[in-house]
Design an enzyme around this catalytic site. Structure first.
Site, PDB file in Angstrom:
ATOM      1  N   SER A   1      31.964  41.483  41.660  1.00  0.00           N
ATOM      2  CA  SER A   1      32.471  40.169  42.067  1.00  0.00           C
ATOM      3  C   SER A   1      31.212  39.313  42.547  1.00  0.00           C
ATOM      4  CB  SER A   1      33.698  39.827  42.748  1.00  0.00           C
ATOM      5  OG  SER A   1      33.186  40.378  44.215  1.00  0.00           O
TER       6      SER A   1
ATOM      7  N   HIS B   1      37.839  41.226  37.533  1.00  0.00           N
ATOM      8  CA  HIS B   1      36.867  40.448  36.941  1.00  0.00           C
ATOM      9  C   HIS B   1      36.671  40.686  35.630  1.00  0.00           C
ATOM     10  CE1 HIS B   1      36.276  37.792  40.474  1.00  0.00           C
ATOM     11  NE2 HIS B   1      36.433  38.993  41.052  1.00  0.00           N
TER      12      HIS B   1
ATOM     13  N   LYS C   1      42.978  35.134  38.006  1.00  0.00           N
ATOM     14  CA  LYS C   1      41.778  34.864  37.721  1.00  0.00           C
ATOM     15  C   LYS C   1      41.797  34.283  36.140  1.00  0.00           C
ATOM     16  CE  LYS C   1      39.388  37.377  41.337  1.00  0.00           C
ATOM     17  NZ  LYS C   1      40.778  37.391  42.245  1.00  0.00           N
TER      18      LYS C   1
END
Length: 402
Positions: free
Chosen positions: A191, A219, A250
């Site tokens: 990240s 991610h 996300k």
């Protein structure tokens, strides 16, 4: 009592942070917790009344505001209301939660999945439930804080290996006694740096040394792989990860976290993990929005293609200008500034030109590695990215970063 309390370690830590924040605010260099009054898909936002290009969002595919996802959330509120008034084990499980977990399992090519109320709670609970005293956990040094906290909470022997260093990982695996349970855990996409774990080698080492493997795909889902399914698809490896963790906040524009894997393991977590047993269920609207998001990702592959093109344009432009973007290959693009002050100065220059970008400074990153951790999305246009590159480059030269 009061005078003694003012001198204790807790008070000192509080005061040190209060002083740091006050100093930044006085110098107009405090950029955190800024109220956003409108989010426009992922590429733009209204901040302090200004229409700004958004380069700090994790909405990589630009799904926020997608009509199908919004309609799914509204329909869930109409049918179920705004909550469940219960924990999953007792009165909180809706058919909607079951359908969401089946959708996730199918998306991740796993037998089953379990959802939690946040990504942080997922890592904390899954790791500490599966591992315990006498076991070994081997973790990449750059793993997310939630992983670190879960490892420490488990009581297992906790060892780190140098970031993405496979020789160091094997060294740690060899150090572990042969008769203990071993878990290797890493972010799929890191990240802070945007680089990708060497999954093929990690899998090889885990198989060689009889270790379980857990991947945090917060991610990487919607970012890696031809269809956005994540790191296994990215490397063409099939079902090789034992514990597939991810978030619903996300790329997926909802809230919560999940873990997917073998059915027996998921059944165990439902009856043993404290964050599942003692936390309220995901609200219906959030469960429905998450479920529809996975379907949209598969139905709209152009978003993956656009994200990759925008990522290439952004990273390529920054490198051509002379910026150090480290080893990123993804939509997370660190723009190294050096010391904290340069990161603050670059942020101020970007925000003055309507680019919403934020600094990451010590102690979140080591001294000397302060950066703007910028992100691009599938819904940025080439002109918007070109404008951002022009602003960042001019400011970088004026500040002396490049």
């Amino acid at each position: 009592m009061e005078s003694n309390r003012a001198k204790d370690a807790v008070s000192q830590r509080i005061q040190a942070m209060v002083n740091r924040v006050a100093d930044l605010k006085a110098r107009e260099r405090y950029f955190y917790n800024m109220p956003v009054t409108e989010l426009r898909g992922g590429a733009r936002a209204i901040v302090n009344g200004r229409d700004m290009g958004m380069y700090a969002s994790y909405g990589y595919l630009g799904l926020l505001g997608h009509p199908r996802i919004g309609e799914a959330a509204k329909a869930a509120v109409d049918k179920y209301g705004t909550g469940t008034n219960g924990v999953r084990t007792l009165a909180g499980t809706l058919d909607l939660h079951v359908e969401l977990e089946e959708t996730i399992a199918d998306f991740k090519h796993a037998e089953a999945a379990v959802t939690y109320t946040s990504g942080y709670a997922t890592n904390l609970s899954v790791i500490s439930t599966l591992m315990g005293r006498g076991d070994w956990i081997i973790s990449d040094k750059y793993n997310h804080a939630s992983i670190v906290d879960g490892c420490m909470m488990s009581g297992a022997m906790f060892r780190r290996f140098k970031h993405n260093d496979m020789a160091e990982l094997e060294k740690r695996l060899i150090q572990a006694p042969a008769d203990v349970a071993k878990l290797v855990i890493a972010d799929a996409v890191f990240s802070m740096d945007g680089d990708i774990i060497d999954l093929p080698k990690v899998v090889e080492l885990c198989q060689k040394h009889d270790a379980w493997l857990m991947m945090d795909e917060a991610h990487s889902v919607g970012v890696l792989g031809k269809t956005g399914r994540g790191i296994e698809e990215h490397f063409g490896l099939g079902d090789v990860v034992d514990i597939k963790m991810g978030t619903l906040s996300k790329t997926i524009p909802s809230v919560g976290g999940y873990v997917a894997g073998k059915k027996d393991m998921m059944d165990y977590l439902r009856h043993a993990s404290r964050a599942y047993i003692f936390s309220a269920a995901l609200p219906p609207a959030q469960a429905a929005a998450a479920m529809e998001s996975f379907k949209v990702i598969l139905d709209e592959p152009w978003r993956m293609e656009s994200l990759q093109a925008n990522t290439d344009q952004f990273i390529g432009g920054l490198k051509s200008a002379g910026f150090d973007t480290m080893l990123t290959e993804t939509a997370i693009v660190p723009i190294l500034c050096g010391d904290d002050e340069r990161a603050y100065d670059l942020t101020a220059a970007c925000q003055a030109k309507d680019l919403f970008m934020l600094p990451v400074v010590s102690p979140a990153v080591p001294n000397g590695l302060a950066r703007l951790r910028s992100t691009v999305t599938a819904t940025h246009t080439t002109d918007e990215i070109a404008y951002a590159l022009d602003v960042i480059t001019k400011a970088g030269k004026e500040i002396g970063i490049i």
